[in-house]
Design an enzyme around this catalytic site. Structure first.
Site, PDB file in Angstrom:
ATOM      1  N   SER A  53       0.840  -1.205   0.000  1.00 37.24           N
ATOM      2  CA  SER A  53       0.000   0.000   0.000  1.00 37.24           C
ATOM      3  C   SER A  53       0.876   1.256   0.000  1.00 37.24           C
ATOM      4  O   SER A  53       0.377   2.362  -0.226  1.00 37.24           O
ATOM      5  CB  SER A  53      -0.954   0.008   1.203  1.00 37.24           C
ATOM      6  OG  SER A  53      -0.241  -0.218   2.402  1.00 37.24           O
ATOM      7  N   GLU A 190      -8.871  -9.919   4.053  1.00 32.51           N
ATOM      8  CA  GLU A 190      -9.251  -8.547   3.712  1.00 32.51           C
ATOM      9  C   GLU A 190     -10.654  -8.504   3.119  1.00 32.51           C
ATOM     10  O   GLU A 190     -10.963  -9.219   2.150  1.00 32.51           O
ATOM     11  CB  GLU A 190      -8.231  -7.957   2.712  1.00 32.51           C
ATOM     12  CG  GLU A 190      -8.558  -6.512   2.329  1.00 32.51           C
ATOM     13  CD  GLU A 190      -7.412  -5.754   1.706  1.00 32.51           C
ATOM     14  OE1 GLU A 190      -6.287  -6.274   1.631  1.00 32.51           O
ATOM     15  OE2 GLU A 190      -7.641  -4.591   1.296  1.00 32.51           O
TER      16      GLU A 190
END
Ligand code: KIV
Length: 272
Positions: A53, A190
């Site tokens: 990320s 996730e």
């Protein structure tokens, strides 16, 4: 001294496993640089994830796909230098493990050797089994990642909740069991339904760490910049913001600019 536990005890895969066994939740956050990692480690976070990320948060890309292995190693080196207690896990970036298990192993070895991190994370289940086995055989701990796997965003087409349909949920459960049996030390889930997280967490021996996956995971992870309100416009339902630093930093910056313009800064005491 760690504020969370009152003692410096390095977090290892064994500590993480013991936490699951005694029902203590695991707290994980992302970090990409020395200064932030130092704050998070001193505050007592258990695992620091040098997530890909960084591609979005640090570099401003739309997806996690562009970040390179060299860039991940640079971020990981900075984080490792800051840490006394937390376990440091580094994402294998897109393209560094999908082609074959030999490339996967050499990417994982580069991360461990050049950054001093403690483990790697990669996305996927049965498709990457051979690579995971090979990395584990080299003595490198592996964290799995199922559910919404952002490196496959162009296959999914959206960032919406995964595994709502029975068939996908069954595949995810089978993959979670496979990663457990293969020897991964933990598993990120996730953006999947809370009910599925509960089922997975109860049916595998290793800790699950959820993001947008509900309260039944054995631990939680958030992207630090989201949790601190530095990324202003990202507000998914699963995100709890513990600060509004975009505004706080903006206010401080405006006061600094005003002080410079008005010749208030620096004053007589702030010079040599
Ligand atoms: O890269 C990342 O930040 C991640 C977390 C969202 C789990 O993989």
């Amino acid at each position: 001294m760690s504020k969370a536990t009152g003692e410096i005890k390095k977090i290892t895969t064994h500590v993480i496993q013991a936490m699951k066994e005694r029902g203590e939740k695991i707290a994980m956050l992302t970090a990409y640089d020395y200064s932030m990692a130092r704050i998070l480690d001193e505050a007592g976070v258990d695992i620091l994830l040098v997530g890909d990320s960084a591609s979005n948060v640090m570099a401003g890309h739309e997806t996690t796909l562009p970040i390179t292995l060299d860039q991940m190693i640079y971020h990981a080196q900075s984080v490792v230098r800051a840490v006394n207690r937390a376990m440091v896990v580094v994402d294998l970036p897109f393209g560094s493990y999908q082609s074959n298990s030999e490339i996967a192993l050499s990417s994982a070895i580069r991360i461990m050797k050049e950054s001093g991190a403690h483990a790697v994370k990669l996305e996927g289940g049965s498709e990457v089994e051979e690579s995971i086995r090979r990395i584990l055989m080299a003595g490198i701990p592996v964290m799995g990642h199922l559910g919404l796997t952002p490196q496959s965003i162009y296959k999914f087409g959206t960032y919406t909740v995964r595994a709502k349909e029975e068939q996908e949920a069954q595949k995810l459960l089978a993959d979670a069991k496979l990663l457990d049996e293969t020897g991964c030390f933990s598993l990120v889930l996730e953006k999947i339904p809370a009910k599925l997280t509960k089922e997975v967490s109860e049916n595998i021996s290793i800790p699950t760490i959820g993001i947008g996956a509900g309260k039944h995971a054995d631990g939680q992870v958030l992207v630090t910049h989201d949790m601190l309100g530095i990324t202003k416009d990202f507000k998914p339902r699963f995100l709890r913001r513990y600060a509004e630093l975009f505004d706080a930093i903006g206010d401080a910056t405006q006061r600094y600019i005003a002080d410079v313009k008005s010749k208030d800064f620096p004053n007589d005491k702030e010079q040599y």
